[in-house]
Structure formats: structure tokens, C-alpha cells
Design a protein around this motif. Structure first.
Motif, PDB file in Angstrom:
ATOM      1  N   GLN A 175     -17.657  -0.449  -6.546  1.00  0.00           N
ATOM      2  CA  GLN A 175     -17.106  -1.795  -6.394  1.00  0.00           C
ATOM      3  C   GLN A 175     -17.444  -2.436  -5.049  1.00  0.00           C
ATOM      4  OE1 GLN A 175     -15.391  -3.464  -8.873  1.00  0.00           O
ATOM      5  NE2 GLN A 175     -16.041  -1.733 -10.123  1.00  0.00           N
ATOM      6  N   ALA A 176     -18.024  -1.641  -4.148  1.00  0.00           N
ATOM      7  CA  ALA A 176     -18.298  -2.156  -2.803  1.00  0.00           C
ATOM      8  C   ALA A 176     -19.459  -1.373  -2.203  1.00  0.00           C
ATOM      9  CB  ALA A 176     -17.050  -2.016  -1.931  1.00  0.00           C
ATOM     10  N   PRO A 177     -20.135  -1.952  -1.194  1.00  0.00           N
ATOM     11  CA  PRO A 177     -21.286  -1.259  -0.593  1.00  0.00           C
ATOM     12  C   PRO A 177     -20.898   0.029   0.125  1.00  0.00           C
ATOM     13  CG  PRO A 177     -20.759  -3.257   0.626  1.00  0.00           C
ATOM     14  CD  PRO A 177     -19.924  -3.280  -0.610  1.00  0.00           C
ATOM     15  N   ASN A 178     -21.921   0.825   0.432  1.00  0.00           N
ATOM     16  CA  ASN A 178     -21.767   2.153   1.048  1.00  0.00           C
ATOM     17  C   ASN A 178     -21.031   3.086   0.082  1.00  0.00           C
ATOM     18  OD1 ASN A 178     -22.826   1.001   3.579  1.00  0.00           O
ATOM     19  ND2 ASN A 178     -20.817   0.034   3.718  1.00  0.00           N
ATOM     20  N   ALA A 179     -21.357   2.974  -1.191  1.00  0.00           N
ATOM     21  CA  ALA A 179     -20.736   3.810  -2.228  1.00  0.00           C
ATOM     22  C   ALA A 179     -21.577   5.070  -2.405  1.00  0.00           C
ATOM     23  CB  ALA A 179     -20.650   3.030  -3.534  1.00  0.00           C
ATOM     24  N   TYR A 180     -21.098   6.181  -1.882  1.00  0.00           N
ATOM     25  CA  TYR A 180     -21.873   7.428  -1.887  1.00  0.00           C
ATOM     26  C   TYR A 180     -21.099   8.532  -2.594  1.00  0.00           C
ATOM     27  CZ  TYR A 180     -24.133   4.839   1.911  1.00  0.00           C
ATOM     28  OH  TYR A 180     -24.753   3.884   2.652  1.00  0.00           O
ATOM     29  N   ARG A 181     -21.816   9.291  -3.425  1.00  0.00           N
ATOM     30  CA  ARG A 181     -21.198  10.434  -4.111  1.00  0.00           C
ATOM     31  C   ARG A 181     -22.014  11.688  -3.871  1.00  0.00           C
ATOM     32  NH1 ARG A 181     -19.371   7.824  -9.892  1.00  0.00           N
ATOM     33  NH2 ARG A 181     -17.807   6.467  -8.954  1.00  0.00           N
ATOM     34  N   HIS A 182     -21.329  12.773  -3.544  1.00  0.00           N
ATOM     35  CA  HIS A 182     -21.971  14.077  -3.356  1.00  0.00           C
ATOM     36  C   HIS A 182     -21.770  14.891  -4.627  1.00  0.00           C
ATOM     37  CE1 HIS A 182     -22.574  13.799   1.118  1.00  0.00           C
ATOM     38  NE2 HIS A 182     -21.730  12.785   0.911  1.00  0.00           N
ATOM     39  N   LEU A 183     -22.851  15.298  -5.245  1.00  0.00           N
ATOM     40  CA  LEU A 183     -22.751  16.053  -6.492  1.00  0.00           C
ATOM     41  C   LEU A 183     -22.541  17.541  -6.190  1.00  0.00           C
ATOM     42  CD1 LEU A 183     -25.557  14.290  -8.572  1.00  0.00           C
ATOM     43  CD2 LEU A 183     -23.118  13.727  -8.373  1.00  0.00           C
ATOM     44  N   PRO A 184     -21.826  18.246  -7.062  1.00  0.00           N
ATOM     45  CA  PRO A 184     -21.437  19.631  -6.759  1.00  0.00           C
ATOM     46  C   PRO A 184     -22.474  20.687  -7.143  1.00  0.00           C
ATOM     47  CG  PRO A 184     -20.419  18.929  -8.802  1.00  0.00           C
ATOM     48  CD  PRO A 184     -21.183  17.735  -8.275  1.00  0.00           C
ATOM     49  N   TYR A 185     -23.576  20.264  -7.739  1.00  0.00           N
ATOM     50  CA  TYR A 185     -24.492  21.231  -8.342  1.00  0.00           C
ATOM     51  C   TYR A 185     -25.224  22.065  -7.290  1.00  0.00           C
ATOM     52  CZ  TYR A 185     -23.664  17.473 -11.655  1.00  0.00           C
ATOM     53  OH  TYR A 185     -23.069  16.507 -12.411  1.00  0.00           O
ATOM     54  N   GLU A 186     -25.411  23.338  -7.616  1.00  0.00           N
ATOM     55  CA  GLU A 186     -26.070  24.262  -6.686  1.00  0.00           C
ATOM     56  C   GLU A 186     -27.452  24.653  -7.200  1.00  0.00           C
ATOM     57  OE1 GLU A 186     -23.360  27.328  -4.834  1.00  0.00           O
ATOM     58  OE2 GLU A 186     -22.149  26.708  -6.548  1.00  0.00           O
ATOM     59  N   TRP A 187     -28.432  24.643  -6.299  1.00  0.00           N
ATOM     60  CA  TRP A 187     -29.787  25.070  -6.656  1.00  0.00           C
ATOM     61  C   TRP A 187     -29.782  26.585  -6.867  1.00  0.00           C
ATOM     62  CZ3 TRP A 187     -33.711  22.461  -8.389  1.00  0.00           C
ATOM     63  CH2 TRP A 187     -34.990  23.026  -8.397  1.00  0.00           C
ATOM     64  N   PRO A 188     -30.477  27.071  -7.886  1.00  0.00           N
ATOM     65  CA  PRO A 188     -30.366  28.494  -8.217  1.00  0.00           C
ATOM     66  C   PRO A 188     -31.127  29.444  -7.304  1.00  0.00           C
ATOM     67  CG  PRO A 188     -31.825  27.379  -9.753  1.00  0.00           C
ATOM     68  CD  PRO A 188     -31.229  26.322  -8.886  1.00  0.00           C
ATOM     69  N   GLU A 189     -31.950  28.936  -6.403  1.00  0.00           N
ATOM     70  CA  GLU A 189     -32.726  29.813  -5.516  1.00  0.00           C
ATOM     71  C   GLU A 189     -32.274  29.602  -4.072  1.00  0.00           C
ATOM     72  OE1 GLU A 189     -37.097  29.405  -7.550  1.00  0.00           O
ATOM     73  OE2 GLU A 189     -36.223  27.617  -6.665  1.00  0.00           O
ATOM     74  N   PRO A 190     -32.370  30.629  -3.225  1.00  0.00           N
ATOM     75  CA  PRO A 190     -32.043  30.421  -1.810  1.00  0.00           C
ATOM     76  C   PRO A 190     -33.080  29.531  -1.137  1.00  0.00           C
ATOM     77  CG  PRO A 190     -32.904  32.635  -2.170  1.00  0.00           C
ATOM     78  CD  PRO A 190     -32.762  32.012  -3.523  1.00  0.00           C
ATOM     79  N   PRO A 191     -32.690  28.829  -0.088  1.00  0.00           N
ATOM     80  CA  PRO A 191     -33.637  27.885   0.524  1.00  0.00           C
ATOM     81  C   PRO A 191     -34.887  28.572   1.072  1.00  0.00           C
ATOM     82  CG  PRO A 191     -31.641  28.121   1.868  1.00  0.00           C
ATOM     83  CD  PRO A 191     -31.375  28.803   0.561  1.00  0.00           C
ATOM     84  N   GLU A 192     -34.743  29.807   1.520  1.00  0.00           N
ATOM     85  CA  GLU A 192     -35.892  30.495   2.124  1.00  0.00           C
ATOM     86  C   GLU A 192     -37.024  30.715   1.119  1.00  0.00           C
ATOM     87  OE1 GLU A 192     -32.790  31.824   2.013  1.00  0.00           O
ATOM     88  OE2 GLU A 192     -32.105  31.186   3.998  1.00  0.00           O
ATOM     89  N   THR A 193     -36.688  30.835  -0.139  1.00  0.00           N
ATOM     90  CA  THR A 193     -37.716  31.127  -1.145  1.00  0.00           C
ATOM     91  C   THR A 193     -37.956  29.955  -2.093  1.00  0.00           C
ATOM     92  OG1 THR A 193     -36.047  32.150  -2.564  1.00  0.00           O
ATOM     93  CG2 THR A 193     -37.270  33.610  -1.078  1.00  0.00           C
ATOM     94  N   THR A 194     -37.363  28.822  -1.787  1.00  0.00           N
ATOM     95  CA  THR A 194     -37.555  27.643  -2.639  1.00  0.00           C
ATOM     96  C   THR A 194     -38.793  26.883  -2.182  1.00  0.00           C
ATOM     97  OG1 THR A 194     -35.184  27.423  -3.077  1.00  0.00           O
ATOM     98  CG2 THR A 194     -36.555  25.459  -3.399  1.00  0.00           C
ATOM     99  N   LYS A 195     -39.737  26.720  -3.096  1.00  0.00           N
ATOM    100  CA  LYS A 195     -40.981  26.046  -2.724  1.00  0.00           C
ATOM    101  C   LYS A 195     -40.807  24.534  -2.831  1.00  0.00           C
ATOM    102  CE  LYS A 195     -45.878  26.175  -2.988  1.00  0.00           C
ATOM    103  NZ  LYS A 195     -46.111  24.888  -2.350  1.00  0.00           N
ATOM    104  N   TRP A 196     -41.085  23.842  -1.768  1.00  0.00           N
ATOM    105  CA  TRP A 196     -41.129  22.378  -1.835  1.00  0.00           C
ATOM    106  C   TRP A 196     -42.258  21.827  -0.958  1.00  0.00           C
ATOM    107  CZ3 TRP A 196     -40.751  19.530   2.605  1.00  0.00           C
ATOM    108  CH2 TRP A 196     -40.122  20.126   3.718  1.00  0.00           C
ATOM    109  N   ARG A 197     -42.740  22.635  -0.026  1.00  0.00           N
ATOM    110  CA  ARG A 197     -43.826  22.155   0.823  1.00  0.00           C
ATOM    111  C   ARG A 197     -45.153  22.264   0.066  1.00  0.00           C
ATOM    112  NH1 ARG A 197     -42.037  22.084   6.198  1.00  0.00           N
ATOM    113  NH2 ARG A 197     -40.142  23.283   6.573  1.00  0.00           N
ATOM    114  N   PRO A 198     -46.068  21.326   0.305  1.00  0.00           N
ATOM    115  CA  PRO A 198     -47.386  21.450  -0.329  1.00  0.00           C
ATOM    116  C   PRO A 198     -48.170  22.614   0.283  1.00  0.00           C
ATOM    117  CG  PRO A 198     -47.353  19.632   1.240  1.00  0.00           C
ATOM    118  CD  PRO A 198     -45.953  20.161   1.178  1.00  0.00           C
ATOM    119  N   ASP A 199     -49.152  23.103  -0.445  1.00  0.00           N
ATOM    120  CA  ASP A 199     -49.938  24.226   0.072  1.00  0.00           C
ATOM    121  C   ASP A 199     -50.677  23.839   1.350  1.00  0.00           C
ATOM    122  OD1 ASP A 199     -49.066  25.790  -2.015  1.00  0.00           O
ATOM    123  OD2 ASP A 199     -50.754  25.251  -3.312  1.00  0.00           O
TER     124      ASP A 199
END
Lengths: 167, 107
Positions: free
Chosen positions: B48-72
Motif C-alpha cells: 500500500q506504500a513505497p519501501n514495501a519489502y518482504r524477506h522470504l523464509p526459503y533456504e537454499w539446499p546447499e552450503p554457500p561454500e559449495t554453491t556455484k554462482w561465479r562464472p568459470d
């Protein structure tokens, strides 16, 4: 335990200092356009920052970025809603786009919105979808030239709302 | 990233703690991808107004150390940053020669 507040540095902790050093805009000046009708009556479009372009169309200018690493292509590409999974290239240099090349809906949910349209959850998916390439330190031309061009096209197609998917 | 998005004050945003390049979920996880799109649609309809932010509760199934997101191949800025780990502010190097060309005065 469900996440209560998202940590944006969870996967990229080395960016913390750099991001937190950035200036904060004034929340009192945040623009606001209310949604004036139910989503089921709205025409919507999608905007991605994944550097998507239709095969045969001009690529984003990565040659210049390779020469000048602090520059990014501030232009946009228009992608017809009829373009399929393999009709486009996913080209961002800063993010692994191989997952999108397997299944675009990991970050570019065209198939999901086509289902939303069939289900009547949205009024329609627009004829044209959009992508920019999200590494643009030189953001003035993005704000002053590219965004108005995209908005002009959206208005011409009667778009009511755009869903932005940063990659 | 809420830390960036809130800084630039977009009107509405949904945040999820998923890796770059797969903000909606794993390859082939249609139900999970759709769930986040529905969360975005719900915010669009309900805010109903600006700055409307929601944090979703979902968890990624892999730990960050082994999650690939950087390009080769690292992006060009990576080498520049490595060469300037002396505290040099890279913002000083950002080429914004278009700033004048696209200034408000010329619009």
C-alpha cells in the motif's frame, strides 16, 4: 530454521564492505505508483538483468568491458514473449548463466508467467520482454536513456506492471 | 540483495537468500520457482506504500561454500580489484563519461 531476514552477503561475503560503503538514497523520496486494478486484469512484462538477447540480435558489448573493466553496457534488448528457452543467449559475465541455459525459469520465469496467463492469475503477458546486463557502474545512460526507452515501449503495449528479476 | 535494494529505495521488493543466477530456485524445480513468483505477485497486489519489502523464509539446499554462482572465467573487474587491494577506491575509476551527456539539464 526458516530465514527471517535475508543476508545478501551469504553467497558473496567479500562484497560486504563495498556494498555497505554505498550511499543510501532517501526512503522518503521512493517513487510510488499504486496498482490500480487486480493483477488478473493487468498486462505484465518481465525485465531481467541477465544479459539476455535473442540469438541473431546484437550481443551486449563485452569487448569494451574486457578493455575497460569498470564499464558495463548500459543498453537493453527486447525479447519477444514467443522466444523459447534456446532462442536466446544468457550472457552476463559476472554470474554463471549456465543454469539459465538449462532452465530459464531459475531467474527468467517466462514459462511460469505463461502459465499464470492461462490460469487467469495475470491478465496477459506482454508481447515484449526486456533484458539489461546488470553490471553497469556507469549508470547514468541506463537511468536517463535506456529506462525511458523501455518504459515507452511498455506503455505502447499497454503494460500495467513489470516484474524485475535481478540475476 | 536487501542491502543494495534498500539503498536505492525501490518501491517494492521481495528478498530471497538464494545464489546469484538462480534467484528462483534449482533447475527443474518448477514448484519452488513458481512459489517465489507468486510471492512477488502477492506483494504487488498487497503493498500500500513505497519501501514495501518482504524477506522470504526459503533456504537454499546447499552450503554457500559449495554453491556455484561465479562464472568459470572471472569478470574483467576481478583482476582490476585484485591489482588494487591497497585500499584504492575503485569508484574513482568508474568511467561515467556519459554523465554529462545524459544530465537532467539535457533531458
Amino acid at each position: 530454521m526458516p530465514i527471517e531476514r535475508v543476508d545478501g552477503f551469504y553467497f558473496h561475503p567479500t562484497s560486504r564492505e563495498r556494498v555497505l560503503a554505498q550511499r543510501h538514497a532517501d526512503p522518503a523520496k521512493t517513487p510510488w505508483t499504486p496498482l490500480e486494478k487486480p493483477l488478473a486484469e493487468c498486462k505484465v512484462t518481465l525485465v531481467s538483468t541477465a544479459g539476455i538477447f535473442t540469438k541473431g540480435d546484437e550481443s551486449f558489448d563485452y569487448e569494451r568491458e574486457r578493455r575497460e573493466g569498470t564499464w558495463g553496457d548500459p543498453t537493453h534488448r527486447e525479447i519477444p514473449r514467443t522466444a523459447g528457452q534456446d532462442d536466446v543467449a544468457y550472457s552476463h559475465l559476472h554470474v554463471d548463466t549456465s543454469f539459465m541455459a538449462e532452465d530459464r525459469n531459475v531467474s527468467w520465469p517466462v514459462d511460469i508467467f505463461l502459465v499464470f496467463e492461462r490460469e487467469g492469475k495475470i491478465g496477459a503477458l506482454a508481447e515484449t520482454l526486456y533484458s539489461i546486463m546488470g553490471y553497469i557502474p556507469n549508470f547514468n545512460p541506463l537511468v536517463k536513456r535506456t529506462a525511458p526507452l523501455m518504459i515507452e515501449k511498455m506503455k505502447a503495449e499497454g503494460v500495467d506492471a513489470a516484474f524485475l528479476y535481478p540475476v | 540483495m536487501p542491502e543494495t535494494t534498500e539503498r536505492v529505495c525501490v518501491p517494492r521488493a521481495v528478498f530471497v537468500q538464494y545464489p546469484f543466477g538462480r534467484q528462483l530456485g534449482l533447475v527443474g524445480d518448477y514448484a519452488g520457482q513458481r512459489r517465489i513468483c507468486e510471492d512477488m505477485a502477492a506483494l504487488l497486489e498487497e503493498a500500500q506504500a513505497p519501501n514495501a519489502y518482504r524477506h522470504l523464509p526459503y533456504e537454499w539446499p546447499e552450503p554457500p561454500e559449495t554453491t556455484k554462482w561465479r562464472p568459470d572465467m572471472p569478470p574483467p573487474i576481478f583482476a582490476i580489484r585484485q591489482a588494487k587491494e591497497d585500499g584504492h577506491n575503485l569508484l574513482d575509476d568508474y568511467k561515467d563519461e556519459e554523465r554529462a551527456a545524459y544530465s537532467d539539464a539535457e533531458r
